[in-house]
Design a protein around this motif. Structure first.
Motif, PDB file in Angstrom:
ATOM      1  N   SER A 104      70.340 -41.601 -76.635  1.00 53.14           N
ATOM      2  CA  SER A 104      69.503 -41.417 -77.798  1.00 53.14           C
ATOM      3  C   SER A 104      69.558 -40.155 -78.292  1.00 53.14           C
ATOM      4  O   SER A 104      69.436 -39.657 -79.508  1.00 53.14           O
ATOM      5  CB  SER A 104      67.884 -41.709 -77.758  1.00 53.14           C
ATOM      6  OG  SER A 104      67.830 -43.160 -77.131  1.00 53.14           O
ATOM      7  N   ASP A 163      72.056 -47.806 -80.744  1.00 50.02           N
ATOM      8  CA  ASP A 163      71.399 -47.241 -79.480  1.00 50.02           C
ATOM      9  C   ASP A 163      71.063 -48.357 -78.558  1.00 50.02           C
ATOM     10  O   ASP A 163      70.315 -49.114 -78.791  1.00 50.02           O
ATOM     11  CB  ASP A 163      70.149 -46.321 -79.733  1.00 50.02           C
ATOM     12  CG  ASP A 163      69.923 -45.633 -78.497  1.00 50.02           C
ATOM     13  OD1 ASP A 163      70.321 -45.413 -77.656  1.00 50.02           O
ATOM     14  OD2 ASP A 163      68.632 -45.119 -78.546  1.00 50.02           O
ATOM     15  N   ARG A 185      64.090 -42.111 -80.427  1.00 52.61           N
ATOM     16  CA  ARG A 185      63.263 -41.513 -79.493  1.00 52.61           C
ATOM     17  C   ARG A 185      63.994 -41.326 -78.247  1.00 52.61           C
ATOM     18  O   ARG A 185      64.520 -42.010 -77.501  1.00 52.61           O
ATOM     19  CB  ARG A 185      62.007 -42.534 -79.231  1.00 52.61           C
ATOM     20  CG  ARG A 185      61.218 -42.766 -80.521  1.00 52.61           C
ATOM     21  CD  ARG A 185      59.996 -43.484 -80.262  1.00 52.61           C
ATOM     22  NE  ARG A 185      59.154 -43.199 -79.288  1.00 52.61           N
ATOM     23  CZ  ARG A 185      58.700 -44.187 -78.398  1.00 52.61           C
ATOM     24  NH1 ARG A 185      58.943 -45.424 -78.597  1.00 52.61           N
ATOM     25  NH2 ARG A 185      57.984 -43.957 -77.431  1.00 52.61           N
ATOM     26  N   THR A 212      64.469 -46.598 -73.969  1.00 50.46           N
ATOM     27  CA  THR A 212      65.153 -47.693 -74.964  1.00 50.46           C
ATOM     28  C   THR A 212      65.286 -48.861 -74.379  1.00 50.46           C
ATOM     29  O   THR A 212      66.022 -48.987 -73.242  1.00 50.46           O
ATOM     30  CB  THR A 212      66.201 -47.157 -75.584  1.00 50.46           C
ATOM     31  OG1 THR A 212      66.345 -45.592 -75.697  1.00 50.46           O
ATOM     32  CG2 THR A 212      66.909 -47.762 -76.681  1.00 50.46           C
TER      33      THR A 212
HETATM   34 MG    MG Z   1      67.458 -43.961 -75.225  1.00 54.67          MG
END
Ligand code: MG
Ligand code: GTP
Length: 542
Positions: free
Chosen positions: A379, A417, A393, A401
């Motif tokens: 990320s 992502d 984030r 994530t």
């Molecule tokens: Mg991440």
């Protein structure tokens, strides 16, 4: 002072008075009262006082006459001690004549300087006659003058040591001249005693010395014997063992005796030990990696690896910036304008998140996915590439994530992502589902042009990474290795890690060259990665 001493020896005076009082009764008729003022040898303070003095049978003052006979200097020159009252009075009682130190001529302050001088001069002669005592030494001594009329001669008695007087006595100083002829005085007695003492001590010390000498001799003999025995023994050879290098056995002394095998204690292999050794050997292997000059120059030119701020400053980067420097030195443009590849100047916009493959969005744009273990920096890299912090984030806790997040970068590219694999703060089944989802995505996703497989520079490739590589090899998905967090490793280690991974993926067909090295924190290698990825959008065909 005078009063003090008089009070000090008042008990002696009382005793003397008591003693003289007896004789007073018997010889009261032989005494008459004399006015001191009349005699004039007392101090002014004693004026008006009177005392009784001896008279002869005719009534004339015996003391007076004798006093006349005696030189003034003798009396005044004395430095009689304050405790002489008793002695003087005792002498008086015995029929002798005495005068105490009160009779000294003193000045207005009670000092007897003048008289002392005279006393030295005149009295010294007399003393020399009798005792051979030098007048110049006179002031060093405290003396008692007792005039005994028994032999018609004057005797001097040294005070050996007045109570509380710290001065050395004449005898203690070793001056024997001041003793009288008969040696009957206190000094003589002391001398005798001391002599005796000395003798006894001498005797004891001699015996002790004798014993001690004997012992010494014996010890010496023993030592000689020992030394002879030592000479007889063959000299031991000194063997020096230098262990400067622990692995260097060249200077080690090897034991010629055959090794004894102890059957009772079997040496068990410690599994942890072997693992540790294996790990150590891995590290040793890592350190032994030969680096090509090209990778070293690449690492140095892109300021990869752990570096001081000074180096960035020297290279022209503004280190005051809160965001990564992005390797564009001396640029006056704004941060967004610094990005050379126009595609990455576009706004990064999140548009879809998928937990399952059925919820994947339609593949309208060429996709670039970022895969890797949890907390590897997927990320963060997204944000760093686009210079849009906070769109994806991030967290220092692995496992943030948890879904496949789709981001549009303008109308040309889609950045994806992916959730991480490996260790994460999540349930096992959840983590397994993430892994399955990722595997499905990388193998089945249409429009997926490249997978950036992120590897932590510090740790290198792990089993799960190799697993994903094999999977992508089978599905013929193009993937490129990106080393992250290069700022946490030394530049040489960054180069080693890159070389190591390149070597391990040499045979892989889907693996794309070159291997990328970045740091989302410092921005090192980001520009290069941008250039590589922007080409995808340029040449992508739909
Ligand atoms: Mg991440
Ligand atoms: N020093 C340094 N730290 C970094 C770098 N990239 C990311 N980090 C840090 O690593 C931590 C994890 O970053 P993320 O981007 O959340 O990692 P991730 O791979 O997305 O993690 P998951 O979402 O849990 O899979 C964050 O605290 C980042 O600040 C880097 O290049 N250098």
């Amino acid at each position: 002072m005078h009063q003090e001493t008089s009070s000090k020896y008042s008990h002696l005076k009382k005793r003397a008075k008591f003693a003289s009082g007896k004789s007073d009764n018997s010889s009261r008729e032989n005494t008459k009262t004399l006015d001191f003022k009349e005699k004039g040898f007392r101090g002014d303070d004693r004026r008006g006082q009177s005392r009784r003095v001896k008279t002869d049978s005719v009534g004339s003052n015996v003391e007076d006459e004798r006093y006349k006979r005696r030189s003034d200097s003798e009396r005044n020159g004395s430095m009689k001690s304050k405790n002489d009252d008793y002695r003087s009075k005792r002498v008086e009682r015995d029929g002798g004549f005495s005068f105490d130190d009160k009779s000294r001529n003193t000045d207005s302050r009670g000092r007897g300087l003048k008289s002392n001088y005279r006393g030295r001069k005149e009295g010294g002669v007399e003393r020399n006659e009798t005792n051979g005592f030098a007048g110049r030494d006179f002031d060093r001594k405290k003396r008692v003058y007792t005039n005994k009329f028994t032999n018609g001669e004057t005797k001097f008695h040294d005070i050996v040591k007045a109570p509380g007087n710290k001065r050395e006595s004449q005898e203690e100083r070793g001056d024997t001249r001041k003793n009288d002829e008969h040696g009957e005085n206190r000094n003589g007695f002391l001398r005798k005693n001391r002599g005796a003492k000395y003798e006894t001590s001498k005797q004891t010390s001699f015996t002790e010395d004798h014993e001690y000498g004997k012992k010494k001799l014996q010890n010496k003999k023993n030592m000689a014997d020992d030394s002879m025995a030592m000479f007889d023994r063959p000299k031991r050879k000194r063997r020096l063992i230098r262990i400067e290098y622990p692995n260097d056995t060249a200077n080690k002394r090897f034991d010629n005796t055959p090794p004894t095998i102890d059957n009772t204690t079997e040496q068990k292999e410690d599994p942890e030990d072997t693992e540790e050794n294996a790990e150590m050997s891995k590290n040793a292997q890592f350190r032994a990696i030969q680096l090509s000059p090209s990778i070293i120059t690449f690492v140095n030119e892109n300021l990869l690896g752990r570096r001081r701020e000074l180096e960035f400053k020297k290279a022209g980067y503004n280190i005051e910036l809160p965001s990564p420097l992005d390797n564009i030195p001396f640029s006056t443009n704004t941060e967004r304008e610094r990005i050379e590849e126009s595609v990455f100047r576009n706004k990064l916009a999140f548009f879809a998140a998928a937990k399952v493959s059925s919820s994947f969005p339609s593949p309208d744009l060429p996709e670039i996915a970022f895969a890797g273990r949890s907390n590897v920096g997927k990320s963060s890299l997204l944000n760093s590439l686009t210079r849009q912090w906070g769109v994806a984030r991030t967290s220092d806790k692995p496992g943030l994530t948890q879904t496949i997040n789709f981001f549009n970068l303008g109308s040309k590219l889609c950045l994806v992502d992916l959730p991480g694999y490996g260790f994460a703060y999540a349930k096992e089944e959840v983590k397994e589902s993430w892994e399955e989802l990722v595997k499905e995505y990388v193998t089945t996703r249409e429009g997926l042009k490249r997978v950036c497989l992120l590897i932590d520079t510090k740790w290198g490739m792990k089993a799960r990474d190799h697993e994903l590589v094999e999977l992508m090899e089978r599905s013929k998905t193009k993937y490129q290795i990106v080393l992250t967090k290069t700022d946490l490793a030394f530049p040489v280690d960054v180069a080693r890690r890159a070389t190591q991974i390149e070597e391990s993926l040499k045979t892989k067909k889907s693996a794309l060259q070159p291997l990328m090295m970045v740091s989302s924190k410092t921005g090192a290698g980001i520009r290069s990665l941008r250039t590589v990825l922007s080409n995808i959008s340029r040449f992508a065909r739909f």
